[in-house]
Motif scaffolding. Structure first.
Motif, PDB file in Angstrom:
ATOM      1  N   PRO A   7       0.879  -1.207  -0.010  1.00 59.55           N
ATOM      2  CA  PRO A   7       0.027   0.026   0.071  1.00 59.55           C
ATOM      3  C   PRO A   7       0.866   1.417   0.104  1.00 59.55           C
ATOM      4  N   GLU A   8       0.361   2.194  -0.679  1.00 60.83           N
ATOM      5  CA  GLU A   8       1.251   3.541  -0.616  1.00 60.83           C
ATOM      6  C   GLU A   8       0.226   4.791  -0.913  1.00 60.83           C
ATOM      7  N   ALA A   9       0.348   5.947  -0.292  1.00 57.68           N
ATOM      8  CA  ALA A   9      -0.240   6.895  -0.249  1.00 57.68           C
ATOM      9  C   ALA A   9      -0.490   7.404  -1.931  1.00 57.68           C
ATOM     10  N   VAL A  10      -1.433   7.888  -2.293  1.00 53.61           N
ATOM     11  CA  VAL A  10      -1.574   8.402  -3.735  1.00 53.61           C
ATOM     12  C   VAL A  10      -0.640   9.381  -4.261  1.00 53.61           C
ATOM     13  N   ASP A  11      -0.364  10.294  -3.196  1.00 49.79           N
ATOM     14  CA  ASP A  11       0.412  11.447  -3.646  1.00 49.79           C
ATOM     15  C   ASP A  11       2.075  11.267  -3.463  1.00 49.79           C
ATOM     16  N   THR A  12       2.386  10.056  -2.967  1.00 49.68           N
ATOM     17  CA  THR A  12       4.247   9.993  -3.206  1.00 49.68           C
ATOM     18  C   THR A  12       4.480  10.203  -4.430  1.00 49.68           C
ATOM     19  N   THR A  56     -11.903   3.706   3.480  1.00 48.30           N
ATOM     20  CA  THR A  56     -12.937   3.464   2.130  1.00 48.30           C
ATOM     21  C   THR A  56     -12.177   3.157   1.263  1.00 48.30           C
ATOM     22  N   GLY A  57     -10.717   2.636   1.242  1.00 48.12           N
ATOM     23  CA  GLY A  57     -10.273   1.952   0.094  1.00 48.12           C
ATOM     24  C   GLY A  57      -8.721   1.669   0.137  1.00 48.12           C
ATOM     25  N   GLY A  70       3.986  -0.625 -11.438  1.00 48.61           N
ATOM     26  CA  GLY A  70       2.419  -0.617 -11.482  1.00 48.61           C
ATOM     27  C   GLY A  70       1.673  -0.129 -10.231  1.00 48.61           C
ATOM     28  N   CYS A  71       0.278  -0.037 -10.512  1.00 45.02           N
ATOM     29  CA  CYS A  71      -0.524   0.393  -9.379  1.00 45.02           C
ATOM     30  C   CYS A  71      -1.968  -0.128  -9.520  1.00 45.02           C
ATOM     31  N   GLY A  72      -2.694  -0.051  -8.614  1.00 45.13           N
ATOM     32  CA  GLY A  72      -4.150  -0.324  -8.478  1.00 45.13           C
ATOM     33  C   GLY A  72      -5.008   0.371  -7.569  1.00 45.13           C
ATOM     34  N   GLY A  73      -5.888   0.789  -7.482  1.00 47.36           N
ATOM     35  CA  GLY A  73      -6.708   1.193  -6.467  1.00 47.36           C
ATOM     36  C   GLY A  73      -7.977   0.440  -6.053  1.00 47.36           C
ATOM     37  N   LEU A  74      -8.478   0.667  -4.938  1.00 52.16           N
ATOM     38  CA  LEU A  74      -9.585  -0.108  -4.436  1.00 52.16           C
ATOM     39  C   LEU A  74     -10.482   0.769  -3.826  1.00 52.16           C
ATOM     40  N   LEU A  75     -11.731   0.919  -4.191  1.00 51.32           N
ATOM     41  CA  LEU A  75     -12.726   1.780  -3.388  1.00 51.32           C
ATOM     42  C   LEU A  75     -13.812   0.791  -2.894  1.00 51.32           C
ATOM     43  N   LEU A  76     -14.273   0.855  -1.655  1.00 56.38           N
ATOM     44  CA  LEU A  76     -15.204   0.318  -1.316  1.00 56.38           C
ATOM     45  C   LEU A  76     -16.785   1.117  -1.657  1.00 56.38           C
ATOM     46  N   LEU A  77     -17.638   0.200  -2.147  1.00 53.75           N
ATOM     47  CA  LEU A  77     -18.903   0.865  -2.230  1.00 53.75           C
ATOM     48  C   LEU A  77     -20.153  -0.008  -1.527  1.00 53.75           C
ATOM     49  N   ASP A  78     -21.208   0.216  -1.801  1.00 49.66           N
ATOM     50  CA  ASP A  78     -22.237  -0.385  -0.817  1.00 49.66           C
ATOM     51  C   ASP A  78     -22.402  -1.719  -1.040  1.00 49.66           C
ATOM     52  N   LEU A  84     -12.317  -2.059  -8.469  1.00 46.22           N
ATOM     53  CA  LEU A  84     -10.965  -1.875  -8.854  1.00 46.22           C
ATOM     54  C   LEU A  84     -10.827  -0.757  -9.634  1.00 46.22           C
ATOM     55  N   THR A  85      -9.891  -0.002  -9.551  1.00 49.51           N
ATOM     56  CA  THR A  85      -9.694   1.314 -10.432  1.00 49.51           C
ATOM     57  C   THR A  85      -8.151   1.592 -10.528  1.00 49.51           C
ATOM     58  N   ARG A  86      -7.798   2.175 -11.460  1.00 46.98           N
ATOM     59  CA  ARG A  86      -6.614   2.470 -11.778  1.00 46.98           C
ATOM     60  C   ARG A  86      -5.824   1.158 -12.043  1.00 46.98           C
ATOM     61  N   VAL A  87      -6.121   0.253 -12.569  1.00 40.72           N
ATOM     62  CA  VAL A  87      -5.308  -0.939 -12.404  1.00 40.72           C
ATOM     63  C   VAL A  87      -4.220  -0.642 -13.668  1.00 40.72           C
ATOM     64  N   PHE A  88      -3.040  -0.601 -13.242  1.00 39.23           N
ATOM     65  CA  PHE A  88      -2.186  -0.320 -14.398  1.00 39.23           C
ATOM     66  C   PHE A  88      -0.658  -0.818 -14.236  1.00 39.23           C
ATOM     67  N   LEU A  89       0.040  -1.354 -15.232  1.00 35.97           N
ATOM     68  CA  LEU A  89       1.140  -1.757 -15.307  1.00 35.97           C
ATOM     69  C   LEU A  89       2.105  -1.023 -16.327  1.00 35.97           C
ATOM     70  N   ARG A  90       3.191  -0.423 -16.084  1.00 31.03           N
ATOM     71  CA  ARG A  90       4.001   0.215 -17.229  1.00 31.03           C
ATOM     72  C   ARG A  90       4.510  -0.650 -18.280  1.00 31.03           C
ATOM     73  N   HIS A  91       4.235  -0.346 -19.486  1.00 34.86           N
ATOM     74  CA  HIS A  91       4.433  -1.242 -20.820  1.00 34.86           C
ATOM     75  C   HIS A  91       5.737  -2.200 -20.640  1.00 34.86           C
ATOM     76  N   ALA A  92       6.907  -1.595 -20.000  1.00 30.54           N
ATOM     77  CA  ALA A  92       8.047  -2.125 -20.095  1.00 30.54           C
ATOM     78  C   ALA A  92       8.006  -3.387 -19.094  1.00 30.54           C
ATOM     79  N   PHE A  93       7.145  -3.379 -18.136  1.00 33.51           N
ATOM     80  CA  PHE A  93       7.047  -4.431 -17.201  1.00 33.51           C
ATOM     81  C   PHE A  93       6.064  -5.582 -17.493  1.00 33.51           C
ATOM     82  N   ARG A  94       5.455  -5.367 -18.559  1.00 33.50           N
ATOM     83  CA  ARG A  94       4.241  -6.396 -18.702  1.00 33.50           C
ATOM     84  C   ARG A  94       5.044  -7.660 -19.222  1.00 33.50           C
ATOM     85  N   GLY A  95       4.119  -8.951 -18.973  1.00 35.41           N
ATOM     86  CA  GLY A  95       4.650  -9.951 -19.509  1.00 35.41           C
ATOM     87  C   GLY A  95       5.862 -10.727 -18.369  1.00 35.41           C
TER      88      GLY A  95
END
Length: 158
Positions: A7-12, A56-57, A70-78, A84-95
């Motif tokens: 886990p990491e703060a979104v503003d680092t 909340t997430g 890469g990164c990914g977010g999670l937000l609690l809903l009802d 899941l949101t902002r799921v991303f892996l930089r292209h150079a690290f895929r595979g």
């Protein structure tokens, strides 16, 4: 080289760079041209990422050999759902297995927050993301939200 996930703060600096790379990638693909720095700035302004922290997430950063990959977010809903949101892996690290680690980590984080189901939305042109979700057991579901860039919705029982 090995993967790590935490886990990491979104503003680092690393999280911010990954969020910028994510937005630049998905916006550029949508527009058919690279997004400008100003467009990325505008897209990230007031984008709701503050909710991607306890209680909340969550926001996770994947590193490969210590480098933010890469990164990914999670937000609690009802109703025990987490999005899941902002799921991303930089292209150079895929595979290299990082996307699988990221998905497993996001699902673990959802369980830790009390979710029993995960949901997400994406665009049809993001074929790599869609393949990743299906590979991890996500199935198409009816729309649970609406927006200009939402074309397909997925869900999974945890």
């Amino acid at each position: 080289m090995t993967w790590s996930l935490a886990p990491e703060a979104v503003d680092t600096p690393d999280a911010t760079a990954l969020r910028r790379a994510y937005y630049g990638d998905v916006a550029g693909r949508y527009w058919g041209r690279p997004a400008t720095e100003a467009e990325v700035d505008e897209g990230l302004a007031d984008d709701g990422v503050a909710a991607l922290a306890a209680p909340t997430g969550a926001f996770l950063v994947a590193r490969y050999g210590g480098e933010a990959a890469g990164c990914g977010g999670l937000l609690l809903l009802d109703g025990g759902r987490a999005e899941l949101t902002r799921v991303f892996l930089r292209h150079a690290f895929r595979g290299r297995g990082g996307a699988d680690l990221l998905m497993a980590g996001l699902e673990d984080a959802a369980r830790a927050l009390g979710a029993r189901r995960t949901v997400l939305n994406t665009r049809l042109d993001l074929v790599e993301a869609r393949a990743l979700y299906v590979r991890h057991g996500y199935g198409e579901i009816p729309a649970y939200c609406s927006g200009p860039y939402m074309e397909i919705w997925y869900g999974k029982e945890l």
